[in-house]
Design a protein around this motif. Sequence first.
Motif, short mmCIF file in Angstrom:
data_model
loop_
_atom_site.label_atom_id
_atom_site.label_comp_id
_atom_site.label_asym_id
_atom_site.label_seq_id
_atom_site.Cartn_x
_atom_site.Cartn_y
_atom_site.Cartn_z
N SER A 206 31.50 3.68 3.74
CA SER A 206 30.50 4.03 2.73
C SER A 206 30.41 2.94 1.66
O SER A 206 29.51 2.96 0.84
CB SER A 206 30.89 5.36 2.08
OG SER A 206 32.28 5.38 1.81
N TYR B 12 47.58 -2.90 -7.28
CA TYR B 12 46.57 -3.20 -6.26
C TYR B 12 47.04 -4.40 -5.43
O TYR B 12 47.05 -4.36 -4.20
CB TYR B 12 45.23 -3.49 -6.93
CG TYR B 12 44.13 -3.96 -6.00
CD1 TYR B 12 43.41 -3.03 -5.24
CD2 TYR B 12 43.80 -5.31 -5.88
CE1 TYR B 12 42.39 -3.46 -4.39
CE2 TYR B 12 42.78 -5.74 -5.04
CZ TYR B 12 42.08 -4.81 -4.30
OH TYR B 12 41.08 -5.23 -3.46
N THR C 281 31.02 -6.00 -5.93
CA THR C 281 30.99 -4.57 -5.59
C THR C 281 31.71 -3.80 -6.69
O THR C 281 32.26 -4.39 -7.61
CB THR C 281 31.72 -4.29 -4.25
OG1 THR C 281 33.13 -4.43 -4.49
CG2 THR C 281 31.28 -5.25 -3.15
N ASN D 258 39.60 -0.77 6.13
CA ASN D 258 38.89 -1.44 5.04
C ASN D 258 38.94 -0.66 3.72
O ASN D 258 38.86 -1.24 2.66
CB ASN D 258 37.43 -1.67 5.49
CG ASN D 258 36.51 -1.96 4.34
OD1 ASN D 258 36.56 -3.04 3.75
ND2 ASN D 258 35.67 -0.99 3.98
N ARG E 91 34.31 9.04 2.10
CA ARG E 91 34.20 10.34 1.42
C ARG E 91 32.79 10.64 0.96
O ARG E 91 32.42 11.79 0.84
CB ARG E 91 35.15 10.36 0.20
CG ARG E 91 36.61 10.27 0.58
CD ARG E 91 37.48 10.13 -0.64
NE ARG E 91 37.12 8.96 -1.43
CZ ARG E 91 37.74 8.54 -2.51
NH1 ARG E 91 38.77 9.21 -2.96
NH2 ARG E 91 37.34 7.46 -3.15
N ASN E 92 32.00 9.61 0.72
CA ASN E 92 30.65 9.83 0.17
C ASN E 92 29.63 9.99 1.30
O ASN E 92 29.26 9.02 1.97
CB ASN E 92 30.29 8.63 -0.73
CG ASN E 92 28.96 8.82 -1.42
OD1 ASN E 92 27.94 9.05 -0.77
ND2 ASN E 92 28.98 8.75 -2.73
N1 LIG Z 1 34.98 -6.49 -3.81
C1 LIG Z 1 35.86 -7.46 -3.85
O1 LIG Z 1 35.77 -8.39 -4.67
C2 LIG Z 1 37.03 -7.46 -2.89
C3 LIG Z 1 37.85 -8.58 -2.86
C4 LIG Z 1 38.95 -8.60 -1.99
C5 LIG Z 1 39.19 -7.50 -1.18
N2 LIG Z 1 38.38 -6.41 -1.23
C6 LIG Z 1 38.69 -5.30 -0.34
O2 LIG Z 1 37.57 -4.99 0.45
C7 LIG Z 1 37.63 -3.62 0.86
C8 LIG Z 1 36.30 -2.94 0.61
O3 LIG Z 1 36.03 -2.94 -0.77
P1 LIG Z 1 34.54 -2.97 -1.39
O4 LIG Z 1 34.45 -4.18 -2.25
O5 LIG Z 1 33.54 -2.76 -0.31
O6 LIG Z 1 34.61 -1.73 -2.38
P2 LIG Z 1 33.81 -0.37 -2.44
O7 LIG Z 1 32.34 -0.62 -2.25
O8 LIG Z 1 34.27 0.28 -3.70
O9 LIG Z 1 34.36 0.43 -1.18
C9 LIG Z 1 35.61 1.04 -1.15
C10 LIG Z 1 35.62 2.00 0.03
O10 LIG Z 1 36.91 2.61 0.14
C11 LIG Z 1 36.72 4.02 0.32
N3 LIG Z 1 37.84 4.79 -0.20
C12 LIG Z 1 38.50 4.66 -1.37
N4 LIG Z 1 39.45 5.60 -1.48
C13 LIG Z 1 39.40 6.35 -0.35
C14 LIG Z 1 40.11 7.48 0.13
N5 LIG Z 1 41.11 8.06 -0.58
N6 LIG Z 1 39.80 8.00 1.35
C15 LIG Z 1 38.79 7.46 2.08
N7 LIG Z 1 38.07 6.38 1.67
C16 LIG Z 1 38.37 5.85 0.47
C17 LIG Z 1 35.45 4.33 -0.45
O11 LIG Z 1 34.93 5.55 0.06
P3 LIG Z 1 33.98 6.55 -0.79
O12 LIG Z 1 33.11 5.68 -1.65
O13 LIG Z 1 33.22 7.25 0.29
O14 LIG Z 1 34.86 7.42 -1.58
C18 LIG Z 1 34.59 3.11 -0.13
O15 LIG Z 1 33.94 3.28 1.11
C19 LIG Z 1 38.80 -3.00 0.09
O16 LIG Z 1 39.94 -2.98 0.92
C20 LIG Z 1 39.02 -4.00 -1.05
O17 LIG Z 1 40.34 -3.96 -1.52
C21 LIG Z 1 37.28 -6.35 -2.06
#
Ligand SMILES: NC(=O)c1ccc[n+]([C@@H]2O[C@H](COP(=O)([O-])OP(=O)(O)OC[C@H]3O[C@@H](n4cnc5c(N)ncnc54)[C@H](OP(=O)(O)O)[C@@H]3O)[C@@H](O)[C@H]2O)c1
Length: 253
Positions: free
Chosen positions: A15, A155, A190, A90, A38-39
């Motif tokens: 999501s 984190y 994000t 992820n 979850r969303n």
């Molecule tokens: N954005 C960055 O700069 C960045 C940099 C390095 C690494 N990352 C990594 O990339 C990955 C994706 O992040 P993103 O940037 O796409 O962030 P995001 O848009 O906030 O997505 C996070 C996702 O994790 C899910 N999630 C969180 N807690 C959960 C739970 N308890 N059970 C099930 N699902 C859960 C959320 O689901 P719901 O919304 O449905 O609750 C959402 O789909 C993560 O592992 C993050 O650490 C991101």
Amino acid sequence: MFSLEGKVALVTGASGALGRDISMALAGAGADVIIVGRNADRLRETARVVEGKGRKSHTIIADLSKSEDIARIIQESIDQFQCVDILVNNAATNVFKKAEKFTEEDFDLIFTTNVKGPFSLSRQLSGIMKTKGGGNIVFVVSQLGQTAMNFACLYGATKAALMQITRSLAFEWAEYNIRVNSVSPGPWSTGMLEPVFKDGVTEDALIRMTPSGRLGGEGDIGGAVIFLVSDAARHITGQDLIVDGGFSICKIV
Ligand SMILES: NC(=O)c1ccc[n+]([C@@H]2O[C@H](COP(=O)([O-])OP(=O)(O)OC[C@H]3O[C@@H](n4cnc5c(N)ncnc54)[C@H](OP(=O)(O)O)[C@@H]3O)[C@@H](O)[C@H]2O)c1
């Protein structure tokens, strides 16, 4: 070499921004995709994208911090597709605070969601992969697993833990033809970056630190995951692939 025709993939956090991108790329390469999050509204958007590529999708609404939800993810996946060939761990949560401000609840939430959940899911799905003669697992980690930043103590610790789990599982499961790798995205605009911006770091500053001149965005992560789970990477296991436009090689702000 890059075809995933006939494969079933499961993506957690589908999501979210990167999860949607990864799901779209997997479907584009020919895989059916089980999308977990979850969303419900945002999962529906990802399902539409997968189906738009002509592949099947199945949505599971689940909280990765709950072991009963993980058991349900496994059961529903088997009921629906009989197997899972590719798992992309992820999903992650971010509790950003100064180290001395963290509570025991914060610690439990972030480690349960980011480490225990993905480890459990991987362990349980590995049984199915073993039976099928192999599979692929990718953990989405972060450079904050290797470098320090304000508010990111826990984190970063969860991402460092996943990097070591990647190496250990790759070592232990090589004999079952299960490859385990990770991808390390650099900064992506994000929700995950919001706390960084609140700390006064601006998008411009991050862009200045990125030789490619921009943050990660749509279409930037999927190809790396496709590569790692495809035959093109058949002799690669236990490795981390950094996807950051050169952010990690730049030391001058
Ligand atoms: N954005 C960055 O700069 C960045 C940099 C390095 C690494 N990352 C990594 O990339 C990955 C994706 O992040 P993103 O940037 O796409 O962030 P995001 O848009 O906030 O997505 C996070 C996702 O994790 C899910 N999630 C969180 N807690 C959960 C739970 N308890 N059970 C099930 N699902 C859960 C959320 O689901 P719901 O919304 O449905 O609750 C959402 O789909 C993560 O592992 C993050 O650490 C991101």
